[in-house]
Design a protein around this motif. Structure first.
Motif, PDB file in Angstrom:
ATOM      1  N   LYS A  41     -17.487 -50.841 -55.386  1.00  0.00           N
ATOM      2  CA  LYS A  41     -16.191 -51.204 -55.957  1.00  0.00           C
ATOM      3  C   LYS A  41     -15.099 -51.067 -54.895  1.00  0.00           C
ATOM      4  O   LYS A  41     -14.244 -51.949 -54.753  1.00  0.00           O
ATOM      5  CB  LYS A  41     -15.871 -50.326 -57.166  1.00  0.00           C
ATOM      6  CG  LYS A  41     -14.532 -50.650 -57.812  1.00  0.00           C
ATOM      7  CD  LYS A  41     -14.250 -49.768 -59.013  1.00  0.00           C
ATOM      8  CE  LYS A  41     -13.816 -48.418 -58.513  1.00  0.00           C
ATOM      9  NZ  LYS A  41     -13.400 -47.496 -59.550  1.00  0.00           N
ATOM     10  N   LYS A  45     -12.562 -53.903 -53.362  1.00  0.00           N
ATOM     11  CA  LYS A  45     -11.112 -53.704 -53.349  1.00  0.00           C
ATOM     12  C   LYS A  45     -10.566 -53.833 -51.927  1.00  0.00           C
ATOM     13  O   LYS A  45      -9.536 -54.469 -51.710  1.00  0.00           O
ATOM     14  CB  LYS A  45     -10.764 -52.330 -53.936  1.00  0.00           C
ATOM     15  CG  LYS A  45     -10.934 -52.253 -55.438  1.00  0.00           C
ATOM     16  CD  LYS A  45     -10.712 -50.856 -55.954  1.00  0.00           C
ATOM     17  CE  LYS A  45      -9.257 -50.635 -56.214  1.00  0.00           C
ATOM     18  NZ  LYS A  45      -9.004 -49.361 -56.926  1.00  0.00           N
ATOM     19  N   ALA A  73     -19.291 -59.661 -55.928  1.00  0.00           N
ATOM     20  CA  ALA A  73     -18.838 -58.575 -56.806  1.00  0.00           C
ATOM     21  C   ALA A  73     -19.360 -58.791 -58.221  1.00  0.00           C
ATOM     22  O   ALA A  73     -19.822 -57.850 -58.875  1.00  0.00           O
ATOM     23  CB  ALA A  73     -17.314 -58.501 -56.797  1.00  0.00           C
ATOM     24  N   LEU A  77     -21.373 -55.591 -59.276  1.00  0.00           N
ATOM     25  CA  LEU A  77     -20.566 -54.599 -59.986  1.00  0.00           C
ATOM     26  C   LEU A  77     -20.757 -54.713 -61.493  1.00  0.00           C
ATOM     27  O   LEU A  77     -21.038 -55.786 -62.015  1.00  0.00           O
ATOM     28  CB  LEU A  77     -19.084 -54.778 -59.651  1.00  0.00           C
ATOM     29  CG  LEU A  77     -18.671 -54.607 -58.191  1.00  0.00           C
ATOM     30  CD1 LEU A  77     -17.167 -54.780 -58.037  1.00  0.00           C
ATOM     31  CD2 LEU A  77     -19.111 -53.274 -57.622  1.00  0.00           C
ATOM     32  N   GLU A  81     -16.445 -52.021 -63.753  1.00  0.00           N
ATOM     33  CA  GLU A  81     -15.919 -52.032 -62.388  1.00  0.00           C
ATOM     34  C   GLU A  81     -15.143 -53.319 -62.110  1.00  0.00           C
ATOM     35  O   GLU A  81     -14.099 -53.288 -61.448  1.00  0.00           O
ATOM     36  CB  GLU A  81     -17.055 -51.880 -61.373  1.00  0.00           C
ATOM     37  CG  GLU A  81     -17.673 -50.490 -61.368  1.00  0.00           C
ATOM     38  CD  GLU A  81     -18.935 -50.404 -60.527  1.00  0.00           C
ATOM     39  OE1 GLU A  81     -19.080 -49.400 -59.808  1.00  0.00           O
ATOM     40  OE2 GLU A  81     -19.769 -51.339 -60.592  1.00  0.00           O
ATOM     41  N   ILE A  85     -11.071 -53.773 -60.905  1.00  0.00           N
ATOM     42  CA  ILE A  85     -10.556 -54.449 -59.708  1.00  0.00           C
ATOM     43  C   ILE A  85      -9.833 -55.752 -60.037  1.00  0.00           C
ATOM     44  O   ILE A  85      -9.413 -56.475 -59.145  1.00  0.00           O
ATOM     45  CB  ILE A  85     -11.666 -54.713 -58.671  1.00  0.00           C
ATOM     46  CG1 ILE A  85     -12.713 -55.674 -59.216  1.00  0.00           C
ATOM     47  CG2 ILE A  85     -12.282 -53.422 -58.188  1.00  0.00           C
ATOM     48  CD1 ILE A  85     -13.625 -56.229 -58.166  1.00  0.00           C
TER      49      ILE A  85
END
Length: 153
Positions: A41, A45, A73, A77, A81, A85
């Motif tokens: 994560k 980011k 992602a 993720l 998560e 984000i």
């Protein structure tokens, strides 16, 4: 360790105002496949934070890198998560493109719904033999809204 160095080096270049190329940012699109102490994560980011701050780069190339990071992602993720984000994504060129696309789809959907509503009104007026009202309704939005209310459309 390599991943942390890549992200750190890119952050430093961005902070110094150095121009970056697509090739410089390409490792960000693979950051979720690399080993490292940083959580996935946080990698995402960081990648979005870096792309957001890059200046002077072709916006299409930047959007492509962001799209690749987003796809990775989405694969790696959890839903929670990804929710966390969401703000990072929203502030990127890709995020703006997604917002704009959603707005356009909403407008198209609204136009489709309005067209269906209008069609139902025309059918109702025709069924009641009020063909003369069709032209009036077509040219007068206030009258059309009144007729929508009258026919509960």
């Amino acid at each position: 360790m390599f991943l942390c160095r890549v992200i750190s080096d890119l952050r430093q270049k961005v902070d110094r105002g150095e121009s970056l190329t697509r090739e410089d940012l390409l490792p960000l699109s693979l950051c979720l496949l690399m080993d490292g102490a940083m959580s996935q994560k946080d990698r995402v980011k960081s990648a979005f934070d870096i792309t957001r701050k890059v200046e002077g780069m072709n916006t299409e190339d930047k959007a492509k890198i962001e799209a690749m990071v987003f796809v990775m992602a989405d694969k790696f993720l959890s839903r929670v998560e990804m929710e966390e984000i969401k703000e990072e994504i929203r502030m990127t060129k890709l995020g703006q493109m997604l917002v704009d696309l959603g707005k356009e789809e909403g407008r198209e959907e609204g136009r489709g719904e309005e067209a269906q509503r209008y069609s139902r009104l025309i059918i109702s007026l025709t069924d009641e033999g009020k063909e003369d009202m069709i032209i009036k309704v077509a040219n007068d939005t206030k009258l059309r809204e009144e007729m929508y209310r009258e026919y509960q459309l």
